[in-house]
Design a protein around this motif. Structure first.
Motif: not given
Lengths: 226, 226
Positions: B95-96, B90-93, B99
């Motif tokens: 927006s970047k 869940r920490q994977v951002d 994914i």
DNA sequence: TGTACATCAGTGAACGCGCGTTCACTGATGTAC
DNA sequence: TGTACATCAGTGAACGCGCGTTCACTGATGTAC
């Protein structure tokens, strides 16, 4: 002295090599029977196998250097079983529609008919002895590649590069083997559960094939649609 | 008498319950260590576990009624490990971009960091004792459902009915666990092979997600495109 | 064809070993007064 | 606070058992002449 549990006279087996072959098969069958009783192959002892086959323990050595070697022959049997499955699957008439669902039915019947072999695959594919694991994986890869070739021969997914088609078949085979465990674990008296499981299995494969049909070599890197 | 292999003084462990907890963990750790040496959990004996933990065999009974009960605690540990994985994922951002690939990297690191637990899952998920198998499957289903909920919370695949979303997550989890074995079996000195494996893993998941994105509740029944 | 010998699948007994489990125990920790 | 007793994690010895493996053997099948 001949094995009294197997009536060799009745089988018209007189020659030494024929008798030996019968015993050999009896040992393989004994091991599978024990697997069918819920034991994992790796935990079955040489003595148990010999006992199940109606032999004295040391007679085992006339046929196999070790239980692991017997296991390797079971893997060969598995390879033959998987090959026969592909042959049966090719019989499914593609003109009649709903190929997938009918293929799944063929598979389900096949798994039930070859219960012990699939139990053996399931339990030894990841657990147990490294040697067996590697041998099983090699045969499963073989099976996957043959399936990919069948797709090619049927003219399916022409647009997919070979590496991608093999990946798709890898996913399919993985799903099939996972389903095999479900099929074998099904309580016999619950037709509803079986139907549910079948539907789920069909849908999983539909989704994979749907994805394969949509595949473009460089799909948008966003990966997850919103 | 305290276990000389574990310096309880140094750990500042004096109370009976603390010492017991240390020994308890030592037994769990001993079992995992033996699994890490390539043994399948089911084939490890009570005496081996006790020996590995630096205890006399019968001391085992102060902590577990049987090795199988120890196994059930390892399954609990596995459940916690999987839950932590979801938290990390869940920490994977989002927006970047990319994914998926980054999630896969998180997963690979996680599997390596929790090598023994994933080895245990892989080998006992289908082989070995029925009780353990069922317990592991229950936890894996739990994990799958939580993942489906995460998808919902992220607003992904809004159009999919819950049952379908769970099926998709089931496919993903199956693929993840299969990949775990590949990750663990990788020879450490072949970065190229590792890269290839990663790419294959990413592509498998891409295909599943692609299929999920295309899914309509009643897809054309032709199933296989020409 | 019959005879004499070789082969070898399976036997039966024995071995040493690690196993799970039991038992009575020890001695440090915990508790009640 | 000190003392007397209870608790209980871990010990050490012992048990009976099934294991893998060895050995010398038996007797039916196979082979050479």
């Amino acid at each position: 002295m001949p094995n009294p549990d197997i009536d060799l006279q009745r089988l018209d087996v007189h020659s030494r090599s024929e008798r030996k072959a019968v015993s050999h098969r009896a040992l393989l069958h004994a091991a599978l029977t024990l697997v069918g009783e819920g034991r994992s192959f790796t935990s079955i002892s040489l003595r148990e196998i010999a006992r199940q086959a109606g032999m004295v323990p040391n007679a085992f050595y006339r046929h196999f250097a070790s239980p692991e070697n017997l296991g390797l022959e079971l893997v060969e049997e598995m390879g033959i079983t998987l090959r026969r499955l592909l042959r049966e699957a090719r019989q499914v008439d593609p003109s009649k529609g709903d190929i997938l669902r009918r293929s799944v039915q063929v598979y389900q019947q096949y798994v039930k008919a070859n219960r012990l072999v699939f139990l053996f695959i399931s339990s030894e594919r990841s657990g147990g002895s490294r040697v067996l694991r590697v041998a099983i994986r090699r045969d499963v890869t073989h099976f996957t590649n043959e399936m990919a070739q069948d797709f090619r021969d049927l003219g399916l997914y022409k647009e997919l590069p070979t590496a991608r088609l093999q990946m798709v078949c890898g996913l399919i085979v993985m799903t099939m083997l996972a389903a095999a465990i479900d099929i074998l674990d099904l309580p016999a008296d619950q037709p509803l559960l079986e139907h549910e499981m079948t539907e789920n299995f069909v849908r999983q494969l539909q989704l994979i094939l749907l994805g394969a049909g949509q595949w473009r070599e460089k799909p948008s890197r966003g990966d997850l649609p919103a």
